[in-house]
Design a protein around this motif. Structure first.
Motif, PDB file in Angstrom:
ATOM      1  N   VAL A 150      40.833  27.701  78.708  1.00 26.55           N
ATOM      2  CA  VAL A 150      40.476  28.641  79.773  1.00 26.55           C
ATOM      3  C   VAL A 150      40.852  27.963  81.092  1.00 26.55           C
ATOM      4  CG1 VAL A 150      38.748  30.040  78.610  1.00 26.55           C
ATOM      5  CG2 VAL A 150      38.080  27.824  79.484  1.00 26.55           C
ATOM      6  N   ALA A 151      42.126  28.096  81.441  1.00 20.38           N
ATOM      7  CA  ALA A 151      42.702  27.308  82.532  1.00 20.38           C
ATOM      8  C   ALA A 151      42.095  27.626  83.893  1.00 20.38           C
ATOM      9  CB  ALA A 151      44.217  27.513  82.575  1.00 20.38           C
ATOM     10  N   GLU A 152      41.491  28.814  84.014  1.00 16.13           N
ATOM     11  CA  GLU A 152      40.918  29.182  85.309  1.00 16.13           C
ATOM     12  C   GLU A 152      39.525  28.603  85.531  1.00 16.13           C
ATOM     13  OE1 GLU A 152      39.258  32.172  82.445  1.00 16.13           O
ATOM     14  OE2 GLU A 152      41.138  31.055  82.702  1.00 16.13           O
ATOM     15  N   LYS A 153      38.889  28.113  84.470  1.00 19.82           N
ATOM     16  CA  LYS A 153      37.502  27.669  84.565  1.00 19.82           C
ATOM     17  C   LYS A 153      37.377  26.248  85.116  1.00 19.82           C
ATOM     18  CE  LYS A 153      35.393  31.263  82.745  1.00 19.82           C
ATOM     19  NZ  LYS A 153      34.454  32.088  83.541  1.00 19.82           N
ATOM     20  N   ILE A 154      36.263  25.994  85.771  1.00 21.78           N
ATOM     21  CA  ILE A 154      35.946  24.638  86.219  1.00 21.78           C
ATOM     22  C   ILE A 154      35.024  23.955  85.220  1.00 21.78           C
ATOM     23  CG2 ILE A 154      34.561  23.382  87.934  1.00 21.78           C
ATOM     24  CD1 ILE A 154      35.943  24.918  90.072  1.00 21.78           C
ATOM     25  N   ILE A 155      34.184  24.727  84.538  1.00 24.70           N
ATOM     26  CA  ILE A 155      33.225  24.148  83.592  1.00 24.70           C
ATOM     27  C   ILE A 155      33.218  24.941  82.298  1.00 24.70           C
ATOM     28  CG2 ILE A 155      30.759  23.699  83.151  1.00 24.70           C
ATOM     29  CD1 ILE A 155      30.407  23.480  86.210  1.00 24.70           C
ATOM     30  N   SER A 204      40.957  28.959  89.985  1.00 26.81           N
ATOM     31  CA  SER A 204      42.069  29.878  90.225  1.00 26.81           C
ATOM     32  C   SER A 204      42.612  29.837  91.648  1.00 26.81           C
ATOM     33  CB  SER A 204      41.658  31.310  89.870  1.00 26.81           C
ATOM     34  OG  SER A 204      41.409  31.425  88.487  1.00 26.81           O
ATOM     35  N   PRO A 205      41.737  29.742  92.691  1.00 20.42           N
ATOM     36  CA  PRO A 205      42.298  29.727  94.046  1.00 20.42           C
ATOM     37  C   PRO A 205      43.240  28.557  94.317  1.00 20.42           C
ATOM     38  CG  PRO A 205      39.952  30.192  94.127  1.00 20.42           C
ATOM     39  CD  PRO A 205      40.266  29.773  92.716  1.00 20.42           C
ATOM     40  N   PHE A 206      43.148  27.489  93.511  1.00 26.92           N
ATOM     41  CA  PHE A 206      43.961  26.304  93.743  1.00 26.92           C
ATOM     42  C   PHE A 206      45.267  26.312  92.936  1.00 26.92           C
ATOM     43  CE2 PHE A 206      39.450  25.215  94.096  1.00 26.92           C
ATOM     44  CZ  PHE A 206      39.409  24.793  95.409  1.00 26.92           C
ATOM     45  N   THR A 207      45.376  27.267  92.023  1.00 20.72           N
ATOM     46  CA  THR A 207      46.504  27.270  91.093  1.00 20.72           C
ATOM     47  C   THR A 207      47.807  27.656  91.786  1.00 20.72           C
ATOM     48  OG1 THR A 207      45.029  27.871  89.274  1.00 20.72           O
ATOM     49  CG2 THR A 207      47.386  28.235  88.930  1.00 20.72           C
ATOM     50  N   ILE A 208      48.858  26.909  91.514  1.00 14.61           N
ATOM     51  CA  ILE A 208      50.208  27.251  91.974  1.00 14.61           C
ATOM     52  C   ILE A 208      51.025  27.625  90.749  1.00 14.61           C
ATOM     53  CG2 ILE A 208      52.293  26.411  93.125  1.00 14.61           C
ATOM     54  CD1 ILE A 208      50.501  24.347  94.558  1.00 14.61           C
ATOM     55  N   THR A 309      43.685  34.997  91.430  1.00 13.92           N
ATOM     56  CA  THR A 309      43.285  33.915  92.340  1.00 13.92           C
ATOM     57  C   THR A 309      41.780  33.716  92.450  1.00 13.92           C
ATOM     58  OG1 THR A 309      43.110  35.307  94.318  1.00 13.92           O
ATOM     59  CG2 THR A 309      45.306  34.441  93.761  1.00 13.92           C
ATOM     60  N   GLY A 310      41.011  34.728  92.038  1.00  9.99           N
ATOM     61  CA  GLY A 310      39.561  34.642  92.196  1.00  9.99           C
ATOM     62  C   GLY A 310      39.085  35.025  93.590  1.00  9.99           C
ATOM     63  N   LEU A 311      40.020  35.381  94.465  1.00 12.38           N
ATOM     64  CA  LEU A 311      39.697  35.761  95.846  1.00 12.38           C
ATOM     65  C   LEU A 311      40.405  37.055  96.198  1.00 12.38           C
ATOM     66  CD1 LEU A 311      40.367  32.298  97.563  1.00 12.38           C
ATOM     67  CD2 LEU A 311      38.118  33.217  96.959  1.00 12.38           C
ATOM     68  N   SER A 312      39.872  37.783  97.167  1.00 15.18           N
ATOM     69  CA  SER A 312      40.591  38.936  97.700  1.00 15.18           C
ATOM     70  C   SER A 312      41.715  38.426  98.594  1.00 15.18           C
ATOM     71  CB  SER A 312      39.647  39.828  98.501  1.00 15.18           C
ATOM     72  OG  SER A 312      39.312  39.191  99.728  1.00 15.18           O
ATOM     73  N   PRO A 313      42.732  39.242  98.896  1.00 21.22           N
ATOM     74  CA  PRO A 313      43.795  38.786  99.806  1.00 21.22           C
ATOM     75  C   PRO A 313      43.255  38.315 101.152  1.00 21.22           C
ATOM     76  CG  PRO A 313      44.481  40.798  98.685  1.00 21.22           C
ATOM     77  CD  PRO A 313      43.037  40.575  98.328  1.00 21.22           C
ATOM     78  N   VAL A 314      42.265  39.017 101.688  1.00 17.87           N
ATOM     79  CA  VAL A 314      41.686  38.633 102.983  1.00 17.87           C
ATOM     80  C   VAL A 314      40.974  37.285 102.865  1.00 17.87           C
ATOM     81  CG1 VAL A 314      39.964  39.232 104.722  1.00 17.87           C
ATOM     82  CG2 VAL A 314      41.479  41.003 103.814  1.00 17.87           C
ATOM     83  N   GLN A 315      40.213  37.092 101.793  1.00 20.82           N
ATOM     84  CA  GLN A 315      39.525  35.815 101.584  1.00 20.82           C
ATOM     85  C   GLN A 315      40.522  34.672 101.424  1.00 20.82           C
ATOM     86  OE1 GLN A 315      37.292  37.084  98.127  1.00 20.82           O
ATOM     87  NE2 GLN A 315      35.354  37.086  99.263  1.00 20.82           N
ATOM     88  N   TYR A 316      41.604  34.952 100.699  1.00 20.07           N
ATOM     89  CA  TYR A 316      42.617  33.918 100.478  1.00 20.07           C
ATOM     90  C   TYR A 316      43.245  33.496 101.802  1.00 20.07           C
ATOM     91  CZ  TYR A 316      46.408  31.293  98.379  1.00 20.07           C
ATOM     92  OH  TYR A 316      47.275  30.276  98.039  1.00 20.07           O
ATOM     93  N   ARG A 317      43.614  34.487 102.624  1.00 17.89           N
ATOM     94  CA  ARG A 317      44.216  34.168 103.928  1.00 17.89           C
ATOM     95  C   ARG A 317      43.243  33.373 104.798  1.00 17.89           C
ATOM     96  NH1 ARG A 317      47.475  38.544 106.946  1.00 17.89           N
ATOM     97  NH2 ARG A 317      49.215  37.159 106.416  1.00 17.89           N
ATOM     98  N   SER A 318      41.989  33.786 104.788  1.00 18.34           N
ATOM     99  CA  SER A 318      40.985  33.100 105.597  1.00 18.34           C
ATOM    100  C   SER A 318      40.865  31.632 105.201  1.00 18.34           C
ATOM    101  CB  SER A 318      39.632  33.808 105.451  1.00 18.34           C
ATOM    102  OG  SER A 318      38.623  33.122 106.154  1.00 18.34           O
ATOM    103  N   ARG A 319      41.006  31.357 103.911  1.00 18.58           N
ATOM    104  CA  ARG A 319      40.817  29.980 103.426  1.00 18.58           C
ATOM    105  C   ARG A 319      42.073  29.129 103.599  1.00 18.58           C
ATOM    106  NH1 ARG A 319      38.195  28.729  97.557  1.00 18.58           N
ATOM    107  NH2 ARG A 319      36.520  29.906  98.578  1.00 18.58           N
TER     108      ARG A 319
END
Length: 324
Positions: A150-155, A204-208, A309-319
């Motif tokens: 489960v590549a998207e999971k942290i734990i 997921s937000p860190f995945t390239i 990504t686990g984030l909305s486009p707006v959240q992703y841009r903000s981060r």
């Protein structure tokens, strides 16, 4: 008192993933003692010998025990070991067998980052979930197809076996285990002292997404190249099948085998990766980015973006925007 063994494998070991659990659980003991309570853990480093050289001799680490010592432990941490994973597994065969035997005697096991490769080599993960660094997900799937990555999971937490996502996300697993064994209040205290964001469940937000080209199916490589060079357009599976003179069913089967993604998933991930880059580096609004990567339905774009990504486009841009 729970006995914790932090392993010191052979190879290019990430020192932080040895020091991390040792420091975290040692501090928990200190916090408990300040409250007039007994320590909850006995933490020891366990290696092949009493002295181990790490990072090509840059660090010398003295262990408390060796694998040859007779003792029983309650929780084992497997740190990240980098390099050629097949070679790393071979170098540490004796250690992974020791881990498997301790598990059979009731010990729990936690792998940190790419320590998952050593954990999987024990055979204990067959049919179970496991996380690792997203960068090595494809290598892991190829080596251990019987494991549910489960590549998207942290734990992950299953049958007394834990795993964590990539790099320093192992700190979230440590907090999870502190909460499990000592309680939520102690986990929150540790999070504040170590300045760790709590309850983070996705990497997921860190995945390239770079595509998976390490295979020998030339037709699928052509399909991948076409997708990557024409992601602005609407691409269909039937279009790709016709272009390659394959049946849709045959294309789908071969694409999944070669890349671990379905054809549609691959198209989506290429488009969303392009959208991420635009959100990071341009001032285009979300709709402009959406059209630029070939989406016309704003709801579908937002749903797919958040799924990947686990984030909305707006959240992703903000981060992540470089222009904020």
């Amino acid at each position: 008192m729970k006995h914790i063994s932090v392993l010191v494998p052979k190879g290019d070991v990430a020192v932080a993933s040895i020091e991390g659990p040792y420091k975290m659980f040692s501090h928990v003991n200190e916090f408990l003692q300040r409250e007039g309570k007994p320590p909850a853990f006995k933490i020891e480093l366990v290696g092949f010998s009493r002295e181990s050289l790490l990072d090509n001799g840059m660090y010398t680490l003295n262990t408390h025990r060796t694998l040859a010592d007779s003792f029983k432990t309650d929780l084992i941490f497997i740190p990240a070991v980098h390099g050629d994973f097949k070679k790393v597994i071979k170098q540490n065969y004796e250690m992974t067998q020791w881990v498997a035997n301790q598990y059979k005697q009731g010990a729990e096991i936690a792998s940190l980052c790419v320590g998952a490769f050593l954990l999987a080599s024990t055979g204990l993960l067959q049919g179970k979930k496991c996380a690792t660094h997203w960068l090595f997900a494809n290598d892991f799937r190829k080596m251990f197809p019987e494991v549910n990555l489960v590549a998207e999971k942290i734990i992950t937490d299953e049958c007394g076996i834990y795993s964590s996502g990539g790099a320093y996300s192992f700190l979230n697993l440590l907090l999870y285990l502190v909460e499990k064994y000592v309680g939520r209040d102690m986990a929150i205290l540790c999070a504040k002292i170590f300045e760790i964001e709590v309850d983070r469940g996705s990497q997921s937000p860190f995945t390239i997404f770079n595509g998976q080209k390490d295979h020998d199916d030339e037709s699928i490589k052509k399909a991948q190249s076409f997708i990557e060079n024409n992601f602005q357009q609407k691409i269909t599976v039937d279009q790709l099948a016709s272009m390659l003179a394959l049946s849709r069913r045959n294309l789908e089967r071969r694409f999944k085998k070669a890349t671990s993604n379905t054809t549609v998933e691959y198209i989506q991930r290429v488009k969303i990766e392009a959208a991420k880059i635009s959100l990071e580096s341009s001032r285009e609004n979300v709709n402009e980015v959406m059209y630029k990567v070939g989406y016309t339905d704003s709801k579908a774009f937002r749903v797919t973006f958040k799924k990947i990504t686990g984030l909305s486009p707006v959240q992703y841009r903000s981060r992540y925007s470089r222009l904020n």
